[in-house]
Scaffold this motif. Structure first.
Motif, PDB file in Angstrom:
ATOM      1  N   PRO A   1       0.826  -1.208   0.000  1.00 49.57           N
ATOM      2  CA  PRO A   1       0.000   0.000   0.000  1.00 49.57           C
ATOM      3  C   PRO A   1       0.864   1.264   0.000  1.00 49.57           C
ATOM      4  N   THR A   2       0.312   2.322  -0.585  1.00 48.27           N
ATOM      5  CA  THR A   2       0.958   3.630  -0.574  1.00 48.27           C
ATOM      6  C   THR A   2       0.015   4.610   0.089  1.00 48.27           C
ATOM      7  N   HIS A   3       0.539   5.483   0.912  1.00 52.19           N
ATOM      8  CA  HIS A   3      -0.317   6.503   1.526  1.00 52.19           C
ATOM      9  C   HIS A   3      -0.731   7.504   0.460  1.00 52.19           C
ATOM     10  N   CYS A   4       0.212   7.986  -0.298  1.00 49.87           N
ATOM     11  CA  CYS A   4      -0.060   8.889  -1.408  1.00 49.87           C
ATOM     12  C   CYS A   4       1.171   8.919  -2.298  1.00 49.87           C
ATOM     13  N   TYR A   5       0.942   8.947  -3.596  1.00 52.89           N
ATOM     14  CA  TYR A   5       2.037   9.000  -4.550  1.00 52.89           C
ATOM     15  C   TYR A   5       1.735  10.111  -5.539  1.00 52.89           C
ATOM     16  N   ASN A   6       2.552  11.162  -5.522  1.00 51.94           N
ATOM     17  CA  ASN A   6       2.426  12.221  -6.520  1.00 51.94           C
ATOM     18  C   ASN A   6       3.083  11.723  -7.801  1.00 51.94           C
ATOM     19  N   LEU A   7       2.342  11.747  -8.878  1.00 50.59           N
ATOM     20  CA  LEU A   7       2.839  11.219 -10.146  1.00 50.59           C
ATOM     21  C   LEU A   7       4.001  12.052 -10.674  1.00 50.59           C
ATOM     22  N   PRO A   8       4.951  11.416 -11.354  1.00 49.59           N
ATOM     23  CA  PRO A   8       6.035  12.171 -11.977  1.00 49.59           C
ATOM     24  C   PRO A   8       5.471  13.053 -13.097  1.00 49.59           C
ATOM     25  N   THR A   9       6.162  14.108 -13.404  1.00 51.83           N
ATOM     26  CA  THR A   9       5.694  15.097 -14.387  1.00 51.83           C
ATOM     27  C   THR A   9       5.222  14.447 -15.686  1.00 51.83           C
ATOM     28  N   TYR A  10       5.952  13.470 -16.185  1.00 49.57           N
ATOM     29  CA  TYR A  10       5.595  12.850 -17.461  1.00 49.57           C
ATOM     30  C   TYR A  10       4.308  12.026 -17.388  1.00 49.57           C
ATOM     31  N   PHE A  11       3.780  11.768 -16.178  1.00 48.36           N
ATOM     32  CA  PHE A  11       2.562  10.965 -16.056  1.00 48.36           C
ATOM     33  C   PHE A  11       1.401  11.745 -15.441  1.00 48.36           C
ATOM     34  N   VAL A  12       1.563  13.040 -15.252  1.00 49.45           N
ATOM     35  CA  VAL A  12       0.480  13.884 -14.730  1.00 49.45           C
ATOM     36  C   VAL A  12      -0.568  14.071 -15.818  1.00 49.45           C
ATOM     37  N   ASN A  13      -1.826  13.922 -15.436  1.00 50.44           N
ATOM     38  CA  ASN A  13      -2.974  14.128 -16.330  1.00 50.44           C
ATOM     39  C   ASN A  13      -2.982  13.221 -17.556  1.00 50.44           C
ATOM     40  N   VAL A  14      -2.593  11.961 -17.393  1.00 49.83           N
ATOM     41  CA  VAL A  14      -2.643  11.032 -18.524  1.00 49.83           C
ATOM     42  C   VAL A  14      -3.345   9.707 -18.216  1.00 49.83           C
ATOM     43  N   ILE A  15      -3.655   9.392 -16.963  1.00 48.05           N
ATOM     44  CA  ILE A  15      -4.214   8.074 -16.621  1.00 48.05           C
ATOM     45  C   ILE A  15      -5.602   7.889 -17.221  1.00 48.05           C
ATOM     46  N   SER A  16      -5.767   6.743 -17.913  1.00 45.54           N
ATOM     47  CA  SER A  16      -7.047   6.415 -18.531  1.00 45.54           C
ATOM     48  C   SER A  16      -7.569   5.029 -18.167  1.00 45.54           C
ATOM     49  N   SER A  17      -6.698   4.128 -17.677  1.00 45.96           N
ATOM     50  CA  SER A  17      -7.134   2.790 -17.265  1.00 45.96           C
ATOM     51  C   SER A  17      -6.218   2.276 -16.162  1.00 45.96           C
ATOM     52  N   VAL A  18      -6.733   1.272 -15.420  1.00 42.30           N
ATOM     53  CA  VAL A  18      -6.014   0.761 -14.244  1.00 42.30           C
ATOM     54  C   VAL A  18      -6.148  -0.758 -14.177  1.00 42.30           C
ATOM     55  N   LYS A  19      -5.036  -1.440 -13.882  1.00 46.06           N
ATOM     56  CA  LYS A  19      -5.037  -2.869 -13.543  1.00 46.06           C
ATOM     57  C   LYS A  19      -4.562  -2.972 -12.106  1.00 46.06           C
ATOM     58  N   SER A  20      -5.307  -3.709 -11.284  1.00 46.73           N
ATOM     59  CA  SER A  20      -4.944  -3.774  -9.873  1.00 46.73           C
ATOM     60  C   SER A  20      -5.556  -4.996  -9.210  1.00 46.73           C
ATOM     61  N   ASN A  21      -4.958  -5.411  -8.096  1.00 51.56           N
ATOM     62  CA  ASN A  21      -5.534  -6.483  -7.288  1.00 51.56           C
ATOM     63  C   ASN A  21      -5.983  -5.949  -5.927  1.00 51.56           C
ATOM     64  N   THR A  22      -6.170  -4.631  -5.846  1.00 53.21           N
ATOM     65  CA  THR A  22      -6.550  -3.995  -4.591  1.00 53.21           C
ATOM     66  C   THR A  22      -7.327  -2.710  -4.876  1.00 53.21           C
ATOM     67  N   THR A  23      -7.609  -1.950  -3.831  1.00 52.74           N
ATOM     68  CA  THR A  23      -8.323  -0.680  -3.983  1.00 52.74           C
ATOM     69  C   THR A  23      -7.332   0.423  -4.353  1.00 52.74           C
ATOM     70  N   TRP A  24      -7.743   1.313  -5.242  1.00 48.63           N
ATOM     71  CA  TRP A  24      -6.922   2.442  -5.670  1.00 48.63           C
ATOM     72  C   TRP A  24      -7.798   3.691  -5.752  1.00 48.63           C
ATOM     73  N   ARG A  25      -7.151   4.848  -5.663  1.00 51.42           N
ATOM     74  CA  ARG A  25      -7.858   6.131  -5.735  1.00 51.42           C
ATOM     75  C   ARG A  25      -7.080   7.090  -6.623  1.00 51.42           C
ATOM     76  N   LEU A  26      -7.809   7.850  -7.430  1.00 50.59           N
ATOM     77  CA  LEU A  26      -7.215   8.862  -8.298  1.00 50.59           C
ATOM     78  C   LEU A  26      -7.607  10.238  -7.775  1.00 50.59           C
ATOM     79  N   TYR A  27      -6.643  11.158  -7.701  1.00 53.31           N
ATOM     80  CA  TYR A  27      -6.889  12.500  -7.187  1.00 53.31           C
ATOM     81  C   TYR A  27      -6.457  13.552  -8.210  1.00 53.31           C
ATOM     82  N   SER A  28      -7.177  14.669  -8.230  1.00 55.35           N
ATOM     83  CA  SER A  28      -6.882  15.740  -9.182  1.00 55.35           C
ATOM     84  C   SER A  28      -5.927  16.789  -8.625  1.00 55.35           C
ATOM     85  N   ARG A  29      -5.435  16.579  -7.404  1.00 53.96           N
ATOM     86  CA  ARG A  29      -4.481  17.498  -6.793  1.00 53.96           C
ATOM     87  C   ARG A  29      -3.327  16.704  -6.197  1.00 53.96           C
ATOM     88  N   PRO A  30      -2.158  17.316  -6.066  1.00 58.30           N
ATOM     89  CA  PRO A  30      -1.048  16.617  -5.408  1.00 58.30           C
ATOM     90  C   PRO A  30      -1.368  16.374  -3.939  1.00 58.30           C
TER      91      PRO A  30
END
Length: 114
Positions: free
Chosen positions: A53-82
């Motif tokens: 688990p991660t408490h919070c991960y700020n995406l690297p600059t090259y991956f900001v505002n690009v996520i469109s799909s997710v593969k996971s075996n657990t719960t995940w959350r997407l946020y619009s702010r750092p």
């Protein structure tokens, strides 16, 4: 000379047999929590992989505002702010999502994996 040729043939056979063994992904062989975030719908193209688990991960600059799909075996959350601000939660999900939808698509700045 004949024994050397037989040795080469045996080595070549062993290498060929090893090359034919199917490769397994790290995800298939581990029970650790993970989430992989993709820049296109349908789990396509570039991705960023996080072990949880991660408490919070700020995406690297090259991956900001690009996520469109997710593969996971657990719960995940997407946020619009750092910093995973609770008032900036775009989407929460569990497992695989081939398209995060128009509300969250290409708007993610930080993520959380539980």
């Amino acid at each position: 000379m004949i024994s050397r040729a037989k040795g080469f043939a045996a080595a070549a056979t062993a290498v060929a047999a090893t090359a034919l063994m199917p490769a397994t992904s790290a995800q298939a062989t581990t029970s650790a929590t993970y989430a992989e975030f993709f820049d296109n719908a349908g789990f396509c193209c570039s991705s960023i992989y996080l072990n949880g688990p991660t408490h919070c991960y700020n995406l690297p600059t090259y991956f900001v505002n690009v996520i469109s799909s997710v593969k996971s075996n657990t719960t995940w959350r997407l946020y619009s702010r750092p910093g995973c601000w609770s008032d900036a939660l775009l989407l929460e999900g569990t497992g695989n999502v081939s398209n995060v939808g128009s509300h969250a698509n290409d708007r993610t700045i930080s993520v959380q994996v539980s």
